[in-house]
Design a protein around this motif. Structure first.
Motif, PDB file in Angstrom:
ATOM      1  N   MET A 131       0.864  -1.189   0.000  1.00  0.00           N
ATOM      2  CA  MET A 131       0.000   0.000   0.000  1.00  0.00           C
ATOM      3  C   MET A 131       0.894   1.231   0.000  1.00  0.00           C
ATOM      4  O   MET A 131       1.527   1.543   1.017  1.00  0.00           O
ATOM      5  N   SER A 132       0.993   1.891  -1.135  1.00  0.00           N
ATOM      6  CA  SER A 132       1.880   3.056  -1.237  1.00  0.00           C
ATOM      7  C   SER A 132       1.421   4.211  -0.364  1.00  0.00           C
ATOM      8  O   SER A 132       2.216   5.083   0.003  1.00  0.00           O
ATOM      9  N   ARG A 133       0.140   4.264   0.008  1.00  0.00           N
ATOM     10  CA  ARG A 133      -0.369   5.342   0.856  1.00  0.00           C
ATOM     11  C   ARG A 133       0.027   5.168   2.325  1.00  0.00           C
ATOM     12  O   ARG A 133      -0.211   6.061   3.150  1.00  0.00           O
ATOM     13  N   LEU A 134       0.608   4.040   2.650  1.00  0.00           N
ATOM     14  CA  LEU A 134       0.999   3.796   4.040  1.00  0.00           C
ATOM     15  C   LEU A 134       2.239   4.610   4.398  1.00  0.00           C
ATOM     16  O   LEU A 134       3.252   4.569   3.702  1.00  0.00           O
ATOM     17  N   GLN A 135       2.124   5.381   5.506  1.00  0.00           N
ATOM     18  CA  GLN A 135       3.247   6.150   6.056  1.00  0.00           C
ATOM     19  C   GLN A 135       3.351   5.827   7.548  1.00  0.00           C
ATOM     20  O   GLN A 135       2.333   5.662   8.218  1.00  0.00           O
ATOM     21  N   TYR A 136       4.555   5.755   8.007  1.00  0.00           N
ATOM     22  CA  TYR A 136       4.720   5.414   9.418  1.00  0.00           C
ATOM     23  C   TYR A 136       5.829   6.243  10.045  1.00  0.00           C
ATOM     24  O   TYR A 136       6.749   6.698   9.361  1.00  0.00           O
ATOM     25  N   THR A 137       5.693   6.485  11.358  1.00  0.00           N
ATOM     26  CA  THR A 137       6.720   7.181  12.151  1.00  0.00           C
ATOM     27  C   THR A 137       6.957   6.373  13.425  1.00  0.00           C
ATOM     28  O   THR A 137       6.015   5.817  14.007  1.00  0.00           O
ATOM     29  N   ILE A 138       8.215   6.309  13.801  1.00  0.00           N
ATOM     30  CA  ILE A 138       8.597   5.594  15.027  1.00  0.00           C
ATOM     31  C   ILE A 138       9.379   6.572  15.903  1.00  0.00           C
ATOM     32  O   ILE A 138      10.413   7.103  15.482  1.00  0.00           O
ATOM     33  N   SER A 139       8.860   6.834  17.131  1.00  0.00           N
ATOM     34  CA  SER A 139       9.494   7.769  18.061  1.00  0.00           C
ATOM     35  C   SER A 139       9.581   7.112  19.438  1.00  0.00           C
ATOM     36  O   SER A 139       8.616   7.091  20.202  1.00  0.00           O
ATOM     37  N   ILE A 140      10.748   6.540  19.708  1.00  0.00           N
ATOM     38  CA  ILE A 140      10.981   5.848  20.987  1.00  0.00           C
ATOM     39  C   ILE A 140      12.262   6.412  21.598  1.00  0.00           C
ATOM     40  O   ILE A 140      13.292   6.491  20.923  1.00  0.00           O
ATOM     41  N   PRO A 141      12.237   6.851  22.862  1.00  0.00           N
ATOM     42  CA  PRO A 141      13.436   7.405  23.500  1.00  0.00           C
ATOM     43  C   PRO A 141      14.604   6.419  23.455  1.00  0.00           C
ATOM     44  O   PRO A 141      14.415   5.198  23.545  1.00  0.00           O
ATOM     45  N   SER A 142      15.787   6.969  23.328  1.00  0.00           N
ATOM     46  CA  SER A 142      16.977   6.121  23.196  1.00  0.00           C
ATOM     47  C   SER A 142      17.210   5.267  24.444  1.00  0.00           C
ATOM     48  O   SER A 142      17.735   4.157  24.349  1.00  0.00           O
ATOM     49  N   GLN A 143      16.803   5.791  25.632  1.00  0.00           N
ATOM     50  CA  GLN A 143      17.052   5.012  26.846  1.00  0.00           C
ATOM     51  C   GLN A 143      16.180   3.764  26.932  1.00  0.00           C
ATOM     52  O   GLN A 143      16.446   2.874  27.739  1.00  0.00           O
TER      53      GLN A 143
END
Length: 589
Positions: free
Chosen positions: A448-460
Motif C-alpha cells: 500500500m503506497s499510501r501507508l506512512q509510518y513514524t517511530i518515536s521511541i526514547p533512546s534510553q
C-alpha cells in the motif's frame, strides 16, 4: 502491617487519659485566675474610690472655709471700715489681728497643711496668718479662676503642685476686683496628697499616684517614678476613658492597672501591681502540676518502652515474618531472644517456614517448567499467523507481475524470518523488536503506497528487554483492520515513553477505529480464554506480558488523536532493572 498496633493503642490510651486531666486543670486554673483577677480588680477599684473620696472630702472641706469666713463679723466689718490703705491705725491693726487669729484657727482645724488668704478691696491688702501686705489688682485678676486651680512649684528636688480655691462676694459672672467686696483664697501643697498616698501604700504592693494630662504627676514618696512614667505613656497612647481596669505589658511583665477618675479634681488616681506578685501562689501550683505531669509522662514512657521491647517488638517481628511469608519469601527467619511466650512462638514459626520452604521449592520448580512451556507455546502461535499473511501478499504481487515488490518482499521477509526463527531467547532488546517491525512496515508499504509510518521511541528505552513479537501484532492490526479498509487512511505512529518504572508503547492509526463499546468488549475478551471469534495476535501479546510482568501489565485501547484506534502496551520493570536503566540513562546523558 496493621494500621494500629498494640504499642500505638497503649500510647493512645495514655494520651487520652492525660488529655482530660490536663484540660480540666487548665480550665480550672483559668477560671480561678479570672475570678481572682476580677475580685482583685473590684477590691482595688473600691479601695481607690474610697481613697479618692477621702481626698475629695478634704478638698471640699477646704473649699468650704472661704464661704464660712466671708460671713464672719470681723471680715464683714473690714469691708465697711475706713482704714487707710497706706497705713493701719490701732483699730485697724486690732481688727486685722483678730482676722489673722481666726485664719490661723481655721487652718489648724484640718490635718492638711493649708493657707488662707483674705483679699480686702477696702484696704487693698491681702491678710494671711502672719502678714497683711498690699496687692495689685492685675495680679489678682490673673489668679482668680473658678474651681480648683493647680500651679506647678519650682523645686529642684521633686515635682510639687499648689492647689488654690477662690471665693468672693458678691457673686459675679465675671470677676472684677473693683466690684468685689471680699475675696478669700485657700491653698494647699501637693505634699498633703503625697502623705495620704504614703498611708494608702501600706501593704507594700501598691504604688498609687495622681495624673492629669498637661499638668503632671503626684507620686507617693517611695514610688518608682521611671516605671510610672512608662505606664502613663502607654495609657496616653491607648487613651484614658475614665474609671477602668486594664492589664498592660511593660518590660516583659504584666501589670494590673486600676484607674479612678475624679470629676471634682479633674485628676486620675492610678494604682498598679505586678500580676506575678498577685498570681504567685497559682504559678507555684502550676509548677507543681507540670512537675507531676512530667513525672507521670516519664513513668508512662518507661512503661511504654518496657511494653514495646517485651511485647511490641516480638509481635512486630512475627507480623513482619508472616508478611514476608505471604509475599513468597520463605527464607525469612525470626531471631529468638530470651525465654518467654514470644520466643516459643518464634521458634515454632521458624520450624513451620522451613517445612513450607522445602515443599514450595519442589512445587515451584514444577510450576516454572510448566510456565516456560506455556510461554513457548504462546510465542509459537505468532509465526504461522504472520506467515500466512505474507505469502498471501507475495501471491498477489506475483499475479500482478510486480517483480520489484516480490524481490523487496523476499528481502524483508528473509530478514523478518531470520528474526523469528532465531527466537530461542525469552527476551529480546526493544531495538531489535523495532527493527523487526520496520521490516514489516516496509513490506506493507510496498503493498500500500499510501501507508506512512513514524517511530518515536526514547533512546534510553532501546536497551529494554521485552518478550519477542509483542509489537508486531499491534502494528499488523493497525494496518489490516484500521488502514486497509479505509481508502483515506494511511498513517501509523509508534511512540514510546517511560515514567519511573512504568514503560509504555503505543501504536495508533488514522483508520476507521472502534466504538467505545467495542473497545470495552475487546479488553474484556483479553483477560479470558481465547475463543473462535477472536484472533490470537493481541490476545497472545496481552497474555504473554501479564505472565512476564504481572497482572498490571498488558493492553488497553482508546481513540487515537489521529482519528483511528490507539493500542497502549504498558508494563512495569522490576526494581533492579529500573535501577540499571536509570544508570544507563545517566551514563549516556
Amino acid at each position: 502491617m496493621y494500621r494500629y498496633n498494640l504499642f500505638s493503642k497503649i500510647m493512645s490510651i495514655m494520651v487520652i487519659m492525660l488529655i482530660p486531666i490536663t484540660f480540666l486543670y487548665f480550665y480550672s486554673n483559668k477560671t480561678t485566675t479570672d475570678v481572682l483577677r476580677s475580685e482583685l480588680n473590684t477590691s482595688n477599684s473600691n479601695q481607690l474610690s474610697f481613697f479618692q473620696n477621702q481626698v475629695e472630702t478634704n478638698m471640699e472641706l477646704l473649699s468650704s472655709w472661704p464661704i464660712l469666713l466671708i460671713h464672719d463679723p470681723d471680715i464683714l466689718s473690714l469691708k465697711d471700715s475706713a482704714i487707710s490703705a497706706d497705713y493701719l491705725n490701732l483699730d485697724g491693726i486690732n481688727l486685722v489681728k483678730r482676722i489673722q487669729t481666726k485664719l490661723s484657727i481655721q487652718e489648724s482645724s484640718s490635718n492638711w497643711k493649708s493657707k488662707l488668704s483674705l483679699y480686702s478691696p477696702a484696704i487693698h491688702r491681702v491678710v494671711t496668718e502672719n502678714d497683711a501686705r498690699p496687692y495689685e489688682d492685675a495680679e489678682l485678676v490673673q489668679k482668680v479662676k473658678s474651681g480648683w486651680h493647680v500651679e506647678r512649684l519650682e523645686d529642684q528636688f521633686e515635682e510639687r503642685f499648689l492647689f488654690s480655691w477662690y471665693s468672693f462676694t458678691p457673686y459675679l459672672s465675671e470677676f472684677s476686683p473693683q466690684q468685689a467686696t471680699t475675696i478669700m483664697k485657700v491653698e494647699f501643697d501637693s505634699q498633703n496628697i503625697e502623705d495620704m498616698l504614703d498611708q494608702f501604700k501600706s501593704d507594700g504592693r501598691r504604688d498609687p499616684f495622681y495624673y492629669k494630662q498637661g499638668a503632671g504627676l503626684i507620686f507617693n514618696r517611695s514610688a518608682d517614678k521611671l516605671l510610672a512614667g512608662k505606664l502613663v505613656e502607654r495609657l496616653e497612647q491607648e487613651q484614658l476613658k475614665g474609671s477602668e481596669n486594664r492589664t498592660l505589658q511593660m518590660d516583659g511583665q504584666s501589670y494590673s492597672v486600676n484607674i479612678v477618675y475624679s470629676d471634682k479634681m479633674g485628676w486620675y488616681l492610678i494604682d498598679y501591681m505586678p500580676l506575678s506578685d498577685i498570681l504567685q501562689p497559682i504559678y507555684k501550683s502550676n509548677q507543681l502540676f507540670y512537675i507531676s505531669m512530667g513525672a507521670l509522662l516519664l513513668m508512662s514512657f518507661v512503661v511504654a518502652y518496657i511494653l514495646y521491647v517485651q511485647v511490641q517488638v516480638p509481635v512486630r517481628q512475627l507480623v513482619g515474618g508472616f508478611q514476608r511469608l505471604k509475599q513468597g519469601d520463605y527464607s525469612v527467619r525470626i531471631g529468638i531472644k530470651g525465654k518467654n511466650e514470644f520466643s516459643f512462638l518464634s521458634g515454632r514459626f521458624n520450624t513451620m517456614v522451613e517445612q513450607i520452604q522445602e515443599l514450595i521449592e519442589n512445587v515451584l520448580m514444577e510450576k516454572i517448567h510448566v510456565r516456560e512451556a506455556r510461554l513457548k507455546q504462546l510465542q509459537s502461535q505468532i509465526n504461522p499467523h504472520f506467515f500466512y499473511n505474507c505469502f498471501s501478499f507475495i501471491t498477489s504481487m506475483a499475479k500482478l507481475g510486480n517483480q520489484a515488490a516480490v524481490v523487496g518482499m523476499a528481502h524483508n521477509l528473509s530478514r523478518y524470518y531470520r528474526y523469528t526463527t532465531r527466537q530461542e531467547r525469552d527476551l529480546v532488546s526493544l531495538s531489535e523488536e523495532v527493527e523487526f517491525v520496520t521490516h514489516y512496515l516496509e513490506i506493507q508499504n510496498m503493498r500500500m503506497s499510501r501507508l506512512q509510518y513514524t517511530i518515536s521511541i526514547p533512546s534510553q528505552m532501546h536497551r529494554l528487554e521485552i518478550p519477542p513479537l509483542v509489537l508486531q501484532p499491534l502494528v499488523e492490526n493497525a494496518v489490516l483492520h484500521g488502514i486497509e479498509p479505509l481508502a483515506a487512511a494511511g498513517i501509523v505512529r509508534i511512540t514510546g515513553s517511560c515514567s519511573g518504572r512504568t514503560m509504555i508503547l503505543t501504536v495508533e492509526d488514522d483508520g476507521q477505529g472502534m466504538l467505545p463499546e467495542q473497545m470495552a468488549e475487546l479488553e474484556q475478551k483479553l483477560v479470558h480464554a481465547m475463543d473462535e471469534e477472536m484472533g490470537c495476535g493481541v490476545w497472545n501479546v496481552h497474555q504473554r506480558m501479564r505472565l512476564r510482568y504481572g497482572e498490571e501489565a498488558g493492553l488497553t485501547f482508546a481513540p487515537s488523536p489521529l482519528g483511528g484506534l490507539q493500542a497502549r502496551l504498558q508494563w512495569q520493570l522490576p526494581g533492579s532493572a529500573a535501577d540499571n536503566r536509570e544508570e544507563s540513562v545517566e551514563g549516556t546523558s
